[in-house]
Design a protein around this motif. Structure first.
Motif, PDB file in Angstrom:
ATOM      1  N   GLY A   1      -5.644  -2.997  13.918  1.00 27.95           N
ATOM      2  CA  GLY A   1      -7.093  -2.808  13.718  1.00 27.95           C
ATOM      3  C   GLY A   1      -7.533  -1.351  13.705  1.00 27.95           C
ATOM      4  O   GLY A   1      -8.289  -0.929  12.816  1.00 27.95           O
ATOM      5  N   PRO A   2      -7.069  -0.540  14.680  1.00 29.25           N
ATOM      6  CA  PRO A   2      -7.557   0.839  14.737  1.00 29.25           C
ATOM      7  C   PRO A   2      -7.151   1.702  13.537  1.00 29.25           C
ATOM      8  O   PRO A   2      -7.669   2.790  13.372  1.00 29.25           O
ATOM      9  CB  PRO A   2      -6.914   1.393  16.026  1.00 29.25           C
ATOM     10  N   THR A   3      -6.242   1.210  12.688  1.00 31.14           N
ATOM     11  CA  THR A   3      -5.802   2.002  11.536  1.00 31.14           C
ATOM     12  C   THR A   3      -6.718   1.821  10.322  1.00 31.14           C
ATOM     13  O   THR A   3      -6.574   2.533   9.325  1.00 31.14           O
ATOM     14  CB  THR A   3      -4.373   1.594  11.088  1.00 31.14           C
ATOM     15  N   LEU A   4      -7.640   0.852  10.404  1.00 32.81           N
ATOM     16  CA  LEU A   4      -8.449   0.509   9.219  1.00 32.81           C
ATOM     17  C   LEU A   4      -9.317   1.674   8.752  1.00 32.81           C
ATOM     18  O   LEU A   4      -9.573   1.828   7.566  1.00 32.81           O
ATOM     19  CB  LEU A   4      -9.310  -0.729   9.506  1.00 32.81           C
ATOM     20  N   ARG A   5      -9.773   2.498   9.701  1.00 34.47           N
ATOM     21  CA  ARG A   5     -10.627   3.610   9.317  1.00 34.47           C
ATOM     22  C   ARG A   5      -9.900   4.575   8.375  1.00 34.47           C
ATOM     23  O   ARG A   5     -10.431   4.989   7.346  1.00 34.47           O
ATOM     24  CB  ARG A   5     -11.065   4.381  10.568  1.00 34.47           C
TER      25      ARG A   5
ATOM     26  N   LEU B   1     -16.612   5.002  -5.485  1.00 33.81           N
ATOM     27  CA  LEU B   1     -17.138   5.981  -4.543  1.00 33.81           C
ATOM     28  C   LEU B   1     -18.648   5.869  -4.372  1.00 33.81           C
ATOM     29  O   LEU B   1     -19.168   6.011  -3.258  1.00 33.81           O
ATOM     30  CB  LEU B   1     -16.767   7.388  -5.018  1.00 33.81           C
TER      31      LEU B   1
ATOM     32  N   ASN C   1      -8.639   5.541   0.727  1.00 35.78           N
ATOM     33  CA  ASN C   1      -9.038   4.798  -0.465  1.00 35.78           C
ATOM     34  C   ASN C   1     -10.290   5.397  -1.096  1.00 35.78           C
ATOM     35  O   ASN C   1     -10.402   5.537  -2.310  1.00 35.78           O
ATOM     36  CB  ASN C   1      -9.247   3.326  -0.108  1.00 35.78           C
ATOM     37  N   LEU C   2     -11.258   5.746  -0.234  1.00 34.08           N
ATOM     38  CA  LEU C   2     -12.524   6.284  -0.758  1.00 34.08           C
ATOM     39  C   LEU C   2     -12.357   7.683  -1.326  1.00 34.08           C
ATOM     40  O   LEU C   2     -12.925   8.013  -2.352  1.00 34.08           O
ATOM     41  CB  LEU C   2     -13.574   6.295   0.358  1.00 34.08           C
TER      42      LEU C   2
ATOM     43  N   ARG D   1      -9.129   3.236   4.876  1.00 31.92           N
ATOM     44  CA  ARG D   1     -10.345   3.201   4.081  1.00 31.92           C
ATOM     45  C   ARG D   1     -10.751   4.605   3.610  1.00 31.92           C
ATOM     46  O   ARG D   1     -11.176   4.786   2.469  1.00 31.92           O
ATOM     47  CB  ARG D   1     -11.452   2.585   4.921  1.00 31.92           C
ATOM     48  N   MET D   2     -10.589   5.575   4.492  1.00 34.46           N
ATOM     49  CA  MET D   2     -10.899   6.963   4.145  1.00 34.46           C
ATOM     50  C   MET D   2     -10.067   7.403   2.940  1.00 34.46           C
ATOM     51  O   MET D   2     -10.581   8.000   1.998  1.00 34.46           O
ATOM     52  CB  MET D   2     -10.582   7.893   5.322  1.00 34.46           C
TER      53      MET D   2
ATOM     54  N   GLN E   1     -14.238   3.115  13.636  1.00 36.86           N
ATOM     55  CA  GLN E   1     -12.777   3.090  13.762  1.00 36.86           C
ATOM     56  C   GLN E   1     -12.181   1.824  13.129  1.00 36.86           C
ATOM     57  O   GLN E   1     -11.089   1.843  12.585  1.00 36.86           O
ATOM     58  CB  GLN E   1     -12.385   3.156  15.242  1.00 36.86           C
TER      59      GLN E   1
ATOM     60  N   TYR F   1      -4.804  -8.902  14.404  1.00 30.39           N
ATOM     61  CA  TYR F   1      -4.839  -7.459  14.131  1.00 30.39           C
ATOM     62  C   TYR F   1      -5.774  -6.688  15.050  1.00 30.39           C
ATOM     63  O   TYR F   1      -6.018  -5.509  14.807  1.00 30.39           O
ATOM     64  CB  TYR F   1      -5.227  -7.236  12.669  1.00 30.39           C
ATOM     65  N   SER F   2      -6.339  -7.366  16.050  1.00 29.04           N
ATOM     66  CA  SER F   2      -7.151  -6.652  17.032  1.00 29.04           C
ATOM     67  C   SER F   2      -8.281  -5.858  16.379  1.00 29.04           C
ATOM     68  O   SER F   2      -8.467  -4.688  16.682  1.00 29.04           O
ATOM     69  CB  SER F   2      -6.243  -5.722  17.843  1.00 29.04           C
TER      70      SER F   2
END
Lengths: 382, 382
Positions: free
Chosen positions: B223-227, A2, B233-234, B230-231, A122, A86-87
């Motif tokens: 791709g748009p799901t990466l945010r 973190l 995970n953090l 990550r949230m 995003q 994966y765009s």
């Protein structure tokens, strides 16, 4: 873990928080392309200039690298490049102009680069300082100034893009990426006067949804729409899709959508859907809202409205005009839309191809971009 | 215009409706890469083989071109390539196996190539004949057979991908595109036994929507799901997102999601959400549903269920186990999920890292892929 991340979790501590214009380097190319003839008929995006801006990012190598101006030339991408699968990609669109008094101007680049940062969040891309990006872009524009056609309604289209540079066959967080800006000289969107478009409403497809990502200028909002626009073209000869979320009107093709009508209360009103997360926060949209509010001649509203309201207004002859708004065309007049196999006509001045307000908005925007009207907070001189 | 297209509007008449295996050509590369050592520790997607299959399409040059097996090497892509900007791209994932009796097998490639055609329709790509694609893939596998590790639970991951090859700065219909298949030898997804995953439920983001395109394996769904991942995970140290549509459970990360529980009616039930357009029609999902129904030992259901039902079942100790399902891991056991800051535990055999049904399903799948169990309609021998 973190402690490595800041509050938004999007920037890496210990790596550079942004690239900087002061680190910009220029790599001269051996030969320049011939410039187009003075009467060249430009097609949108048909030509690219000699140089591009490129900024690489590598989480394992200090984050953002030095910005580089180099030859615009093809990339080598591995077939396993994650962008292709994966765009993990976003883009922007803005323009550089030669003003009537021979200055070079960018129109509201700060808005584009703020929005690009929201796309970066995003996609798990690192953010950057929009001011540093604008300064780097100005240097590119200075080098490529001769590519801006010195003719009315011509400009240099600016296309910032960010892509993932990891080669991997699984979806995981971005380690390497690349931001680049390419330039393309363009003529007027409607070289022989306005050509009003026909729109297709498909009640079976939804472009964007609440709590989705329709407000981001990311690749994933574009490719998947091709099926519907093609369907409309084949069935009804339409040019673009008028996207609905259930019955709510959202966008037109890749543009924001405006209607000028007499509303149910009998007021003259320019209306566009609000930024509820399903609408791209267009820079042209924002400019039009600001300019038309300042006119104080009619009500200007951002509120949701249904396609049934628009159909009723058409039937009752309360619609004055409708148009799409975006960087490429500025305004794009709409002549009709098809809903449930019925075509609804929208008035268009037969001779001009657009309504009076659409024409007036175009002129106000052109005057700003030509430097004839001053609005310093929107005009970034290079 | 209309006469040029067939009923679905997706195939061009007068151009080839599919490429054909009989046109396949082989372009030998001068040097082969060294093969990995017998005890090589494979990371997923870490290595690519010598050759790839490539099939180009050009609407202005007869449509589909001859399929070509050639060196796997980087593409040259113009910075204006439309795939990089507009996400006109889709992919698939499947595997080739060496069976216990030394035959080479593809597992259900027909399902992947049917689904790929549905992605092609979404993107305005031309369709192809899945049988011809399977035959071309078989030829590639024959050439690359030595790359398949002859070790338990190892295989050759097959990644078909389609990208747009038009260079343009505006979104319009596809004229040139490329379909390619690359191969990557892989070891067991869990080399030291199952590692159960933790899931994160974000009530603020929605992956896919009814009448959207969540059931297509197109780049824009990833791709748009990466945010969000990550949230999670953090904030909570989670591995994947358990995607909700409002309260409805949809998918887990990039996998389909299964729960084995005692339902409110007191029945033992294996449940996964139905294919309502927001769920990827997974090949592993389909295989698991078929195999578990044939067991006739518990109820197998595809019906919508809410996260609150799962939370209640967890609290009442009615959940036996839960897992994600996909090609890469086959099954991926789930040990917990976080909803509204509360962690809900899901039982996992401490020693094995997965529940009994999860283990059993993995074994049934491995036996099929190893050729120890026969199911001719799923086993495509090369």
């Amino acid at each position: 873990m973190l402690g490595l991340f800041n509050r938004t979790g999007m920037r890496f501590m210990g790596t550079k928080q942004s690239f900087h214009k002061s680190d910009l380097t220029f790599q001269e190319r051996p030969n320049l392309k011939p410039k187009p003839a003075a009467d060249h008929q430009y097609t949108f995006g048909g030509l690219s200039t000699d140089y591009m801006l490129e900024i690489n990012y590598d989480v394992h190598n200090g984050g953002w690298q030095r910005p580089l101006i180099k030859a615009n030339e093809p990339f080598e991408l591995d077939p396993a490049n994650a962008t292709l699968h994966y765009s993990i990609e976003c883009f922007e669109g803005l323009k550089a102009y030669i003003t009537h008094d021979d200055r070079t101007m960018l129109f509201r680049p700060d808005k584009n680069f703020e929005r690009m940062n929201s796309s970066h969040r995003q996609l798990g891309f690192p953010e950057f300082n929009p001011k540093e990006m604008t300064e780097c872009l100005k240097e590119l524009i200075k080098i490529e100034k001769e590519w801006i056609p010195r003719r009315p309604m011509h400009s240099l289209y600016v296309r910032p893009t960010s892509i993932c540079m990891d080669d991997r066959l699984s979806l995981s967080k971005v380690e390497k990426m690349k931001t680049f800006i390419i330039l393309s000289p363009v003529g007027p969107y409607y070289p022989r006067g306005f050509v009003p478009v026909k729109l297709y409403c498909d009640t079976n497809t939804v472009r964007a949804w609440p709590q989705g990502f329709g407000d981001k200028k990311i690749g994933g909002n574009y490719g998947p729409t091709l099926r519907t626009s093609r369907m409309g073209n084949l069935k009804f000869g339409t040019d673009q899709v008028l996207w609905l979320l259930h019955d709510w009107v959202t966008e037109a093709g890749t543009m924001n959508f405006f209607v000028f009508w007499k509303n149910e209360e009998g007021e003259d009103e320019l209306i566009t859907p609000p930024l509820d997360g399903t609408i791209l926060p267009g820079v042209t949209r924002d400019s039009i809202l600001t300019l038309t509010k300042e006119l104080r001649q009619f009500k200007v509203s951002t509120r949701p409205f249904k396609i049934q309201e628009l159909m009723k207004a058409c039937t009752e002859k309360r619609v004055y005009e409708a148009f799409g708004a975006g960087t490429a065309a500025i305004v794009s007049p709409v002549q009709s839309f098809v809903y449930d196999n019925v075509t609804y006509e929208i008035p268009v001045d037969k001779e001009k191809g657009a309504g009076k307000l659409t024409q007036r908005i175009l002129q106000m925007m052109l005057d700003l971009q030509d430097g004839k009207t001053n609005r310093p907070e929107w005009q970034f001189y290079v």
